[in-house]
Design a protein around this motif. Structure first.
Motif, PDB file in Angstrom:
ATOM      1  N   ARG A   1      -6.981  -6.339  -4.846  1.00  0.00           N
ATOM      2  CA  ARG A   1      -7.696  -5.186  -5.400  1.00  0.00           C
ATOM      3  C   ARG A   1      -7.996  -4.151  -4.317  1.00  0.00           C
ATOM      4  NH1 ARG A   1     -11.493  -6.174 -10.458  1.00  0.00           N
ATOM      5  NH2 ARG A   1     -10.243  -7.692 -11.598  1.00  0.00           N
ATOM      6  N   ARG A   2      -8.250  -4.617  -3.111  1.00  0.00           N
ATOM      7  CA  ARG A   2      -8.544  -3.693  -2.028  1.00  0.00           C
ATOM      8  C   ARG A   2      -7.330  -2.829  -1.709  1.00  0.00           C
ATOM      9  NH1 ARG A   2     -11.078  -6.500   3.028  1.00  0.00           N
ATOM     10  NH2 ARG A   2     -12.517  -7.050   1.330  1.00  0.00           N
ATOM     11  N   VAL A   3      -6.155  -3.440  -1.638  1.00  0.00           N
ATOM     12  CA  VAL A   3      -4.925  -2.683  -1.368  1.00  0.00           C
ATOM     13  C   VAL A   3      -4.651  -1.709  -2.502  1.00  0.00           C
ATOM     14  CG1 VAL A   3      -2.409  -2.887  -1.141  1.00  0.00           C
ATOM     15  CG2 VAL A   3      -3.908  -4.437   0.116  1.00  0.00           C
TER      16      VAL A   3
ATOM     17  N   VAL B   1      -0.264  -4.814 -12.279  1.00  0.00           N
ATOM     18  CA  VAL B   1      -0.002  -4.726 -10.841  1.00  0.00           C
ATOM     19  C   VAL B   1      -0.801  -5.774 -10.085  1.00  0.00           C
ATOM     20  CG1 VAL B   1      -0.196  -3.232  -8.815  1.00  0.00           C
ATOM     21  CG2 VAL B   1       0.562  -2.286 -10.999  1.00  0.00           C
ATOM     22  N   LEU B   2      -2.067  -5.948 -10.449  1.00  0.00           N
ATOM     23  CA  LEU B   2      -2.923  -6.893  -9.737  1.00  0.00           C
ATOM     24  C   LEU B   2      -2.499  -8.339  -9.964  1.00  0.00           C
ATOM     25  CD1 LEU B   2      -6.406  -5.253 -10.383  1.00  0.00           C
ATOM     26  CD2 LEU B   2      -5.100  -5.255  -8.252  1.00  0.00           C
ATOM     27  N   SER B   3      -1.741  -8.592 -11.029  1.00  0.00           N
ATOM     28  CA  SER B   3      -1.250  -9.948 -11.284  1.00  0.00           C
ATOM     29  C   SER B   3      -0.051 -10.310 -10.430  1.00  0.00           C
ATOM     30  CB  SER B   3      -0.889 -10.098 -12.767  1.00  0.00           C
ATOM     31  OG  SER B   3       0.216  -9.268 -13.097  1.00  0.00           O
ATOM     32  N   LYS B   4       0.482  -9.359  -9.682  1.00  0.00           N
ATOM     33  CA  LYS B   4       1.685  -9.592  -8.865  1.00  0.00           C
ATOM     34  C   LYS B   4       1.320  -9.680  -7.383  1.00  0.00           C
ATOM     35  CE  LYS B   4       4.666  -7.171 -12.140  1.00  0.00           C
ATOM     36  NZ  LYS B   4       5.290  -8.411 -12.634  1.00  0.00           N
TER      37      LYS B   4
ATOM     38  N   LEU C   1       0.827  -1.206   0.000  1.00  0.00           N
ATOM     39  CA  LEU C   1       0.000   0.000   0.000  1.00  0.00           C
ATOM     40  C   LEU C   1       0.861   1.256   0.000  1.00  0.00           C
ATOM     41  CD1 LEU C   1      -3.282   0.513   1.907  1.00  0.00           C
ATOM     42  CD2 LEU C   1      -1.541   2.266   2.080  1.00  0.00           C
ATOM     43  N   VAL C   2       1.915   1.272   0.822  1.00  0.00           N
ATOM     44  CA  VAL C   2       2.781   2.453   0.888  1.00  0.00           C
ATOM     45  C   VAL C   2       3.493   2.674  -0.442  1.00  0.00           C
ATOM     46  CG1 VAL C   2       4.836   3.411   1.987  1.00  0.00           C
ATOM     47  CG2 VAL C   2       3.082   2.302   3.377  1.00  0.00           C
TER      48      VAL C   2
ATOM     49  N   PHE D   1     -14.899  -2.155  -7.196  1.00  0.00           N
ATOM     50  CA  PHE D   1     -13.646  -2.496  -7.865  1.00  0.00           C
ATOM     51  C   PHE D   1     -13.398  -4.002  -7.830  1.00  0.00           C
ATOM     52  CE2 PHE D   1      -8.883  -2.404  -8.150  1.00  0.00           C
ATOM     53  CZ  PHE D   1      -8.834  -1.919  -9.457  1.00  0.00           C
ATOM     54  N   GLU D   2     -13.902  -4.691  -6.808  1.00  0.00           N
ATOM     55  CA  GLU D   2     -13.736  -6.149  -6.748  1.00  0.00           C
ATOM     56  C   GLU D   2     -14.428  -6.827  -7.915  1.00  0.00           C
ATOM     57  OE1 GLU D   2     -12.071  -8.113  -4.823  1.00  0.00           O
ATOM     58  OE2 GLU D   2     -11.349  -6.739  -3.271  1.00  0.00           O
ATOM     59  N   ARG D   3     -15.468  -6.189  -8.457  1.00  0.00           N
ATOM     60  CA  ARG D   3     -16.266  -6.796  -9.532  1.00  0.00           C
ATOM     61  C   ARG D   3     -16.064  -6.066 -10.862  1.00  0.00           C
ATOM     62  NH1 ARG D   3     -18.758  -6.848  -4.766  1.00  0.00           N
ATOM     63  NH2 ARG D   3     -19.804  -8.756  -4.071  1.00  0.00           N
TER      64      ARG D   3
END
Length: 328
Positions: free
Chosen positions: A96-98, A89-92, A7-8, A321-323
């Motif tokens: 999604r929440r972060v 980014v989400l593949s690493k 997150l940071v 965003f999750e969906r």
């Protein structure tokens, strides 16, 4: 701890990406210049010296801050969705929440830094305004032209120094944005060395500190607006998101006047009134008229309202965003 580190890191990248947008830099510089020009161009004081400069500075802070928060939120999420950066980014192993909360934290850092520049400029503008002074140093009406010249020169100085550092490989936009807040703060500190007539005197800032609570409230509205813009960006492209942000802003400004009289008599109107953000909660410039002050209880109540509404908007945004389908 891994999620916190992600997150940071993502928030830092979001903030850097936002301040490197020319639009953000130009809006911040325009706010400082416009705030400094108000006490020089508008001499009518509406029966209270410094009121036009005070209200104008707060109005510019809110207007330009909303534009910066809305544009930064829309560009940082909608653009990454369409360009495929978000999918990478989400593949690493980034949830999604972060990812979504990091975008909000990055935009919040940007609007808070902008608020430093806008708040310092508003304090200086109120000091610059023509007032009647009666002391051993000065008797009569005077405008602090020295502070005015320094304040208007601060953005130009920030751009010049950022250009010089750019020759050494530093990015111009981000450095200039950082210096835009440093300039007014430096002018505010130096202004205490002389009086409104420009004569050197014992150190005294001579600013209206009653403005600080009003500035804090305007600042608190910006992260709330950024959370709403991010929630809209999860499903809409950039242009419709900006349009939706404008509609939310207008609805919030008018809700108390349009829905307020009906909310106490109808449950439906009460629900709609509670759902629409009441931006008037953050605008308390009228409380300063006639020497008034913003009560600590009112300040805390408005901050709690803004925090609660921002958390609610972020919860809705995370769920959306999750969906949301992210282009690869």
């Amino acid at each position: 701890m891994r999620s916190v580190g992600q997150l940071v890191a993502l928030a830092r990248l979001t903030a850097l990406e936002a301040v490197r947008q020319p639009v953000v830099l130009l809006l911040a510089a325009a706010c400082v210049v416009a705030t400094g020009l108000v006490p020089m161009l508008l001499m009518h004081n509406l029966g209270e010296p410094g009121r036009m400069a005070r209200d104008g500075g707060l109005a510019f802070h809110l207007t330009f801050g909303v534009l910066i928060a809305g544009y930064a939120s829309c560009s940082t999420l909608a653009r990454e969705r369409s360009a495929g950066t978000a999918a990478t980014v989400l593949s690493k192993s980034v949830s999604r929440r972060v990812f979504f909360l990091a975008k909000f934290c990055g935009v919040t850092v940007v609007v808070l830094w902008f608020s430093l520049a806008a708040g310092a400029s508003t304090l200086l503008a109120e000091r610059i305004a023509e007032k009647f002074h009666q002391s051993s140093e000065l008797v009569g009406y005077a405008t602090d032209w020295r502070t005015a010249r320094w304040l208007l020169a601060a953005p130009a100085g920030a751009f010049a120094l950022a250009g010089a550092l750019n020759l050494r490989g530093r990015p111009f936009q981000s450095v200039a944005f950082l210096l835009l807040a440093v300039g007014p703060l430096a002018v505010l500190a130096a202004a205490g060395c002389f009086n409104q007539a420009g004569a050197w005197s014992p150190y005294d800032l001579r600013v209206d500190w009653r403005l600080l609570p009003a500035t804090i409230l305007v600042t608190a509205a910006l992260p709330c607006f950024a959370a709403i813009a991010l929630a809209l960006s999860t499903r809409l492209p950039m242009a419709p998101t900006m349009t939706g942000c404008v509609l939310v802003l207008l609805a919030g400004l008018l809700s108390a006047h349009v829905l307020g009289p009906w909310a106490s008599r109808n449950a439906l109107f009460a629900a709609v009134s509670g759902f629409v953000p009441d931006w008037q909660v953050f605008w308390r410039a009228d409380d300063l008229a006639g020497g008034g002050r913003i009560a600590a209880a009112e300040l805390l109540r408005a901050l709690a309202y803004g925090a609660a509404y921002a958390v609610g908007a972020l919860c809705v945004g995370c769920a959306l965003f999750e969906r949301t389908e992210v282009n690869g």
